[in-house]
Design a protein around this motif. Structure first.
Motif, PDB file in Angstrom:
ATOM      1  N   PRO A 102      26.341  19.473 -26.708  1.00  0.00           N
ATOM      2  CA  PRO A 102      26.784  19.428 -28.125  1.00  0.00           C
ATOM      3  C   PRO A 102      26.936  18.068 -28.479  1.00  0.00           C
ATOM      4  N   GLY A 103      26.361  17.551 -29.440  1.00  0.00           N
ATOM      5  CA  GLY A 103      26.543  16.153 -30.042  1.00  0.00           C
ATOM      6  C   GLY A 103      25.761  15.011 -29.373  1.00  0.00           C
ATOM      7  N   ASP A 104      24.903  15.456 -28.360  1.00  0.00           N
ATOM      8  CA  ASP A 104      24.260  14.529 -27.942  1.00  0.00           C
ATOM      9  C   ASP A 104      22.801  15.169 -27.715  1.00  0.00           C
ATOM     10  N   ARG A 105      21.762  14.996 -28.425  1.00  0.00           N
ATOM     11  CA  ARG A 105      20.474  15.596 -28.715  1.00  0.00           C
ATOM     12  C   ARG A 105      19.651  15.082 -27.177  1.00  0.00           C
ATOM     13  N   ARG A 106      19.703  14.224 -26.489  1.00  0.00           N
ATOM     14  CA  ARG A 106      18.987  13.681 -25.460  1.00  0.00           C
ATOM     15  C   ARG A 106      19.738  14.140 -23.988  1.00  0.00           C
ATOM     16  N   ALA A 107      20.874  14.269 -23.915  1.00  0.00           N
ATOM     17  CA  ALA A 107      21.559  14.664 -22.635  1.00  0.00           C
ATOM     18  C   ALA A 107      21.408  16.041 -22.573  1.00  0.00           C
ATOM     19  N   ARG A 108      21.501  16.457 -21.131  1.00  0.00           N
ATOM     20  CA  ARG A 108      21.433  17.620 -20.828  1.00  0.00           C
ATOM     21  C   ARG A 108      22.368  17.985 -19.601  1.00  0.00           C
ATOM     22  N   ALA A 109      23.082  19.201 -19.784  1.00  0.00           N
ATOM     23  CA  ALA A 109      24.381  19.256 -18.633  1.00  0.00           C
ATOM     24  C   ALA A 109      23.398  20.231 -17.566  1.00  0.00           C
ATOM     25  N   VAL A 110      23.878  20.197 -16.542  1.00  0.00           N
ATOM     26  CA  VAL A 110      23.442  21.197 -15.443  1.00  0.00           C
ATOM     27  C   VAL A 110      24.423  21.987 -15.002  1.00  0.00           C
ATOM     28  N   GLU A 111      24.014  23.332 -14.962  1.00  0.00           N
ATOM     29  CA  GLU A 111      25.052  24.349 -14.649  1.00  0.00           C
ATOM     30  C   GLU A 111      24.628  25.280 -13.709  1.00  0.00           C
ATOM     31  N   ILE A 112      25.381  25.534 -12.737  1.00  0.00           N
ATOM     32  CA  ILE A 112      25.205  26.630 -11.691  1.00  0.00           C
ATOM     33  C   ILE A 112      25.069  28.210 -12.260  1.00  0.00           C
ATOM     34  N   THR A 113      24.148  28.716 -11.935  1.00  0.00           N
ATOM     35  CA  THR A 113      23.881  30.133 -12.174  1.00  0.00           C
ATOM     36  C   THR A 113      24.582  31.166 -11.511  1.00  0.00           C
ATOM     37  N   PRO A 114      24.561  32.234 -11.790  1.00  0.00           N
ATOM     38  CA  PRO A 114      25.209  33.283 -10.854  1.00  0.00           C
ATOM     39  C   PRO A 114      24.426  33.435  -9.375  1.00  0.00           C
ATOM     40  N   GLN A 115      23.272  33.079  -9.620  1.00  0.00           N
ATOM     41  CA  GLN A 115      22.364  33.281  -8.186  1.00  0.00           C
ATOM     42  C   GLN A 115      22.711  31.889  -7.293  1.00  0.00           C
ATOM     43  N   GLY A 116      23.092  30.874  -7.992  1.00  0.00           N
ATOM     44  CA  GLY A 116      23.363  29.586  -7.607  1.00  0.00           C
ATOM     45  C   GLY A 116      24.801  29.887  -6.861  1.00  0.00           C
ATOM     46  N   LEU A 117      25.689  30.420  -7.400  1.00  0.00           N
ATOM     47  CA  LEU A 117      27.019  30.824  -6.836  1.00  0.00           C
ATOM     48  C   LEU A 117      26.954  31.770  -5.788  1.00  0.00           C
ATOM     49  N   GLU A 118      25.892  32.632  -5.787  1.00  0.00           N
ATOM     50  CA  GLU A 118      25.875  33.674  -4.548  1.00  0.00           C
ATOM     51  C   GLU A 118      25.290  32.713  -3.334  1.00  0.00           C
ATOM     52  N   LEU A 119      24.204  32.002  -3.730  1.00  0.00           N
ATOM     53  CA  LEU A 119      23.820  31.047  -2.481  1.00  0.00           C
ATOM     54  C   LEU A 119      24.719  30.222  -1.984  1.00  0.00           C
ATOM     55  N   PHE A 120      25.767  29.421  -2.877  1.00  0.00           N
ATOM     56  CA  PHE A 120      26.937  28.520  -2.533  1.00  0.00           C
ATOM     57  C   PHE A 120      27.635  29.404  -1.672  1.00  0.00           C
ATOM     58  N   ASP A 121      28.130  30.421  -1.884  1.00  0.00           N
ATOM     59  CA  ASP A 121      28.952  31.504  -0.900  1.00  0.00           C
ATOM     60  C   ASP A 121      28.122  31.688   0.192  1.00  0.00           C
ATOM     61  N   ALA A 122      26.865  32.135   0.249  1.00  0.00           N
ATOM     62  CA  ALA A 122      26.153  32.181   1.315  1.00  0.00           C
ATOM     63  C   ALA A 122      25.946  31.217   2.349  1.00  0.00           C
ATOM     64  N   ALA A 123      25.763  30.082   1.719  1.00  0.00           N
ATOM     65  CA  ALA A 123      25.780  28.898   2.607  1.00  0.00           C
ATOM     66  C   ALA A 123      27.195  28.430   3.312  1.00  0.00           C
ATOM     67  N   HIS A 124      28.112  28.613   2.913  1.00  0.00           N
ATOM     68  CA  HIS A 124      29.549  28.814   3.563  1.00  0.00           C
ATOM     69  C   HIS A 124      29.585  29.655   4.767  1.00  0.00           C
ATOM     70  N   ALA A 125      29.110  30.937   4.482  1.00  0.00           N
ATOM     71  CA  ALA A 125      29.108  31.946   5.513  1.00  0.00           C
ATOM     72  C   ALA A 125      28.021  31.435   6.652  1.00  0.00           C
ATOM     73  N   ALA A 126      26.951  30.924   6.333  1.00  0.00           N
ATOM     74  CA  ALA A 126      26.212  30.536   7.390  1.00  0.00           C
ATOM     75  C   ALA A 126      26.383  29.114   8.071  1.00  0.00           C
ATOM     76  N   ALA A 127      27.463  28.625   7.299  1.00  0.00           N
ATOM     77  CA  ALA A 127      27.870  27.068   8.089  1.00  0.00           C
ATOM     78  C   ALA A 127      28.813  27.257   8.918  1.00  0.00           C
ATOM     79  N   GLU A 128      29.436  28.308   9.101  1.00  0.00           N
ATOM     80  CA  GLU A 128      30.702  28.568   9.814  1.00  0.00           C
ATOM     81  C   GLU A 128      30.560  28.490  11.175  1.00  0.00           C
ATOM     82  N   SER A 129      29.437  29.272  11.762  1.00  0.00           N
ATOM     83  CA  SER A 129      29.304  29.119  13.144  1.00  0.00           C
ATOM     84  C   SER A 129      28.692  27.581  13.573  1.00  0.00           C
ATOM     85  N   PRO A 130      27.846  27.050  12.856  1.00  0.00           N
ATOM     86  CA  PRO A 130      27.357  25.570  13.201  1.00  0.00           C
ATOM     87  C   PRO A 130      28.615  24.841  13.171  1.00  0.00           C
TER      88      PRO A 130
END
Length: 161
Positions: free
Chosen positions: A102-130
């Protein structure tokens, strides 16, 4: 014409071998440690279909919320073109979306999606053993000490990232 070169000394030349007394030793060891940790974490993320560069952006989005690409580039140490490619990848995978600022026609903000949050949590679980394998050679209390030392090294004065 000769450059101003300091006189040769008998000090050791920079290496990244254990016990190197050169002034470059710490930086070289940190670089080697980064390569090792990055390789291990890259393998942990591979089954999820993302790379460390993608995960670095997801970390910023989780920590800061919607973020303009310029700030994502700064936060991840990327350049403008590189961050655009990463965000394009994340959008294609449904892990992030660009939204108007809002207020800046050229700028775009990037936002994580619910699917992105799921993957973020899955990545943490996948990284525990390594992550456990990364510190397997350390003794009792040393992983915490290493984390404390690196935190103080990278955030002098207790400042935030």
């Amino acid at each position: 014409m000769s450059a101003d070169v300091p006189p040769a000394t008998t000090a050791s030349r920079a290496t990244d071998r254990p016990g190197d007394p050169s002034p470059f030793a710490l930086g070289l060891l940190l670089r080697r440690a980064h390569w090792h940790a990055a390789a291990v974490m890259t393998e942990a993320l591979r089954p999820l279909g993302i790379e460390l560069r993608h995960f670095a952006v997801l970390i910023v989005l989780v920590n800061q919320g919607p973020t303009v690409q310029r700030d994502l580039a700064a936060a991840t140490g990327s350049d403008k073109a590189g961050i655009m490619r990463v965000v394009d990848d994340l959008e294609r995978k449904g892990l992030a979306v660009r939204k108007a600022v809002p207020g800046d026609r050229r700028a775009r903000a990037v936002e994580i999606t619910p699917q992105g949050l799921e993957l973020f949590d899955a990545a943490h679980a996948a990284a525990e053993s390594p992550a456990e394998r990364l510190i397997a050679e350390l003794g009792p209390g040393e992983p915490e000490l290493l984390t404390d030392l690196l935190t103080r090294f990278t955030h002098p004065g207790g400042g935030e990232a």
